[in-house]
Design an enzyme around this catalytic site. Sequence first.
Site, PDB file in Angstrom:
ATOM      1  N   ARG A 175      -4.441   0.357 -11.953  1.00  0.00           N
ATOM      2  CA  ARG A 175      -4.119  -0.605 -13.001  1.00  0.00           C
ATOM      3  C   ARG A 175      -4.507  -0.043 -14.372  1.00  0.00           C
ATOM      4  O   ARG A 175      -5.322   0.884 -14.466  1.00  0.00           O
ATOM      5  CB  ARG A 175      -4.867  -1.918 -12.769  1.00  0.00           C
ATOM      6  CG  ARG A 175      -4.592  -2.584 -11.423  1.00  0.00           C
ATOM      7  CD  ARG A 175      -5.448  -3.829 -11.253  1.00  0.00           C
ATOM      8  NE  ARG A 175      -5.183  -4.541 -10.009  1.00  0.00           N
ATOM      9  CZ  ARG A 175      -5.838  -4.335  -8.862  1.00  0.00           C
ATOM     10  NH1 ARG A 175      -6.816  -3.421  -8.822  1.00  0.00           N
ATOM     11  NH2 ARG A 175      -5.547  -5.028  -7.782  1.00  0.00           N
ATOM     12  N   LYS A 199     -10.734  -4.936  -9.526  1.00  0.00           N
ATOM     13  CA  LYS A 199     -11.048  -6.328  -9.823  1.00  0.00           C
ATOM     14  C   LYS A 199     -12.279  -6.766  -9.038  1.00  0.00           C
ATOM     15  O   LYS A 199     -12.458  -6.391  -7.887  1.00  0.00           O
ATOM     16  CB  LYS A 199      -9.858  -7.221  -9.461  1.00  0.00           C
ATOM     17  CG  LYS A 199      -8.646  -7.028 -10.365  1.00  0.00           C
ATOM     18  CD  LYS A 199      -7.537  -7.990  -9.999  1.00  0.00           C
ATOM     19  CE  LYS A 199      -6.359  -7.862 -10.957  1.00  0.00           C
ATOM     20  NZ  LYS A 199      -5.254  -8.788 -10.626  1.00  0.00           N
ATOM     21  N   HIS A 272       2.244  -1.204 -15.432  1.00  0.00           N
ATOM     22  CA  HIS A 272       2.364  -1.865 -14.137  1.00  0.00           C
ATOM     23  C   HIS A 272       3.627  -1.421 -13.403  1.00  0.00           C
ATOM     24  O   HIS A 272       3.663  -1.375 -12.175  1.00  0.00           O
ATOM     25  CB  HIS A 272       2.352  -3.379 -14.310  1.00  0.00           C
ATOM     26  CG  HIS A 272       1.588  -4.085 -13.231  1.00  0.00           C
ATOM     27  ND1 HIS A 272       0.236  -3.897 -13.019  1.00  0.00           N
ATOM     28  CD2 HIS A 272       1.996  -4.960 -12.267  1.00  0.00           C
ATOM     29  CE1 HIS A 272      -0.166  -4.625 -11.997  1.00  0.00           C
ATOM     30  NE2 HIS A 272       0.884  -5.283 -11.519  1.00  0.00           N
ATOM     31  N   ARG A 275       2.869   1.580 -11.456  1.00  0.00           N
ATOM     32  CA  ARG A 275       2.146   1.186 -10.234  1.00  0.00           C
ATOM     33  C   ARG A 275       3.142   0.720  -9.172  1.00  0.00           C
ATOM     34  O   ARG A 275       3.045   1.100  -7.999  1.00  0.00           O
ATOM     35  CB  ARG A 275       1.166   0.075 -10.604  1.00  0.00           C
ATOM     36  CG  ARG A 275       0.339  -0.526  -9.467  1.00  0.00           C
ATOM     37  CD  ARG A 275      -0.671  -1.468 -10.091  1.00  0.00           C
ATOM     38  NE  ARG A 275      -1.281  -2.396  -9.151  1.00  0.00           N
ATOM     39  CZ  ARG A 275      -2.364  -2.129  -8.423  1.00  0.00           C
ATOM     40  NH1 ARG A 275      -2.933  -0.948  -8.506  1.00  0.00           N
ATOM     41  NH2 ARG A 275      -2.884  -3.038  -7.621  1.00  0.00           N
ATOM     42  N   HIS A 298      -5.533  -4.135  -3.425  1.00  0.00           N
ATOM     43  CA  HIS A 298      -5.169  -5.543  -3.259  1.00  0.00           C
ATOM     44  C   HIS A 298      -6.182  -6.247  -2.357  1.00  0.00           C
ATOM     45  O   HIS A 298      -6.678  -5.664  -1.394  1.00  0.00           O
ATOM     46  CB  HIS A 298      -3.777  -5.676  -2.643  1.00  0.00           C
ATOM     47  CG  HIS A 298      -2.676  -5.397  -3.601  1.00  0.00           C
ATOM     48  ND1 HIS A 298      -1.408  -5.044  -3.204  1.00  0.00           N
ATOM     49  CD2 HIS A 298      -2.645  -5.412  -4.964  1.00  0.00           C
ATOM     50  CE1 HIS A 298      -0.637  -4.864  -4.264  1.00  0.00           C
ATOM     51  NE2 HIS A 298      -1.369  -5.089  -5.341  1.00  0.00           N
ATOM     52  N   TYR A 307       6.314  -5.348  -2.137  1.00  0.00           N
ATOM     53  CA  TYR A 307       6.941  -4.031  -2.228  1.00  0.00           C
ATOM     54  C   TYR A 307       7.870  -3.733  -1.059  1.00  0.00           C
ATOM     55  O   TYR A 307       8.398  -2.613  -0.951  1.00  0.00           O
ATOM     56  CB  TYR A 307       5.863  -2.943  -2.310  1.00  0.00           C
ATOM     57  CG  TYR A 307       5.003  -3.089  -3.540  1.00  0.00           C
ATOM     58  CD1 TYR A 307       5.522  -2.836  -4.803  1.00  0.00           C
ATOM     59  CD2 TYR A 307       3.686  -3.518  -3.449  1.00  0.00           C
ATOM     60  CE1 TYR A 307       4.749  -2.991  -5.943  1.00  0.00           C
ATOM     61  CE2 TYR A 307       2.902  -3.677  -4.578  1.00  0.00           C
ATOM     62  CZ  TYR A 307       3.444  -3.411  -5.821  1.00  0.00           C
ATOM     63  OH  TYR A 307       2.673  -3.574  -6.940  1.00  0.00           O
TER      64      TYR A 307
END
Length: 334
Positions: A175, A199, A272, A275, A298, A307
Amino acid sequence: MKLIDEYIDYLAGVKRFSPRTQDVYRRGLENFAKSSGSEDDAALVASLKPVMIRNWEVDMLDKDKGDGLGARTVNLNLSVLSSFCKYLMAKDLLLNNPVSQVKRPKVSKRLPVFYRKDAMEKYLESTNMYADGSVLSLYPDAVPLVERKNRQTAEVYGHVLRRMIVSMLYSTGIRRAELISLNIGDVDFSRAVMRVTGKGDKMREIPLVSSIIEEISLYLKTVELMVKSGRRPGEPLLITPAGGRLYPELVDKAVKTELGTVEDIKGRKSPHALRHTLATELLEEGSDLNSIKELLGHASLAATQVYTHNSIAQLKKVYETAHPRAKNGGNNGD
């Protein structure tokens, strides 16, 4: 309001949310407080009722009365308010979560934007900085220019940095915030991996292909010439021309500038999207979803399943190689 301030402090100190996310939460809560006419904490808590929240939702969606926000943004604001209500429940200021009783607007499924592999290869070839895998070929005078520190130095470094940003995002799928937070010590050249803090401060390791390892190594040598000293592991991996850590606007502009030169790359040009591009390529090459999930950081497989989209060409290829009728030319017989 004190309750909102305390909640944002909680998000920063306990949840370890980024400053940008904290700002999104604050704006959402302050927007609700304004919409409900709450002037203090007591009034804010009293306004947390399904009917008030529903009115707020309608106002946000109404193009004439409110901001005319899209369903996705409205859902985000409702999620912010729901999280705040759960926080108040934990503090015994609310008995239940009123947001759970409000029907949310439907959000149309949006496929991720990605670039085709041949278009990215075209970009990488046209901006290749290597000759014999060791020196700058695109900018042959880069080293002496960097040492002189003149106007041309900044131009050359700008090219090198922008290429580095795109290469890192595309090669690793990290990211934008993760790229910005990278330090020199996060790259383990001996093991060919990079440690990334994602994150929630979750750490993961990403394998690095030989080409990006070589590019990182050359970039670091270029920077050392520019600053005329060695750099420590705790310093930023990528730096601005002024020597500071990267920031979101600079990364966005770098991607737009670099990919804007490639005719075959259409649509929005963003970190993004790079990515998304890596994830799509890995899926098309046969990588399993769990592996892609771990690479991208994730929290759940559901986030990675987006995806599973395929281009028409890919679907046609699968059809022609796997479908029984396609194999025998569409005949019904054996």
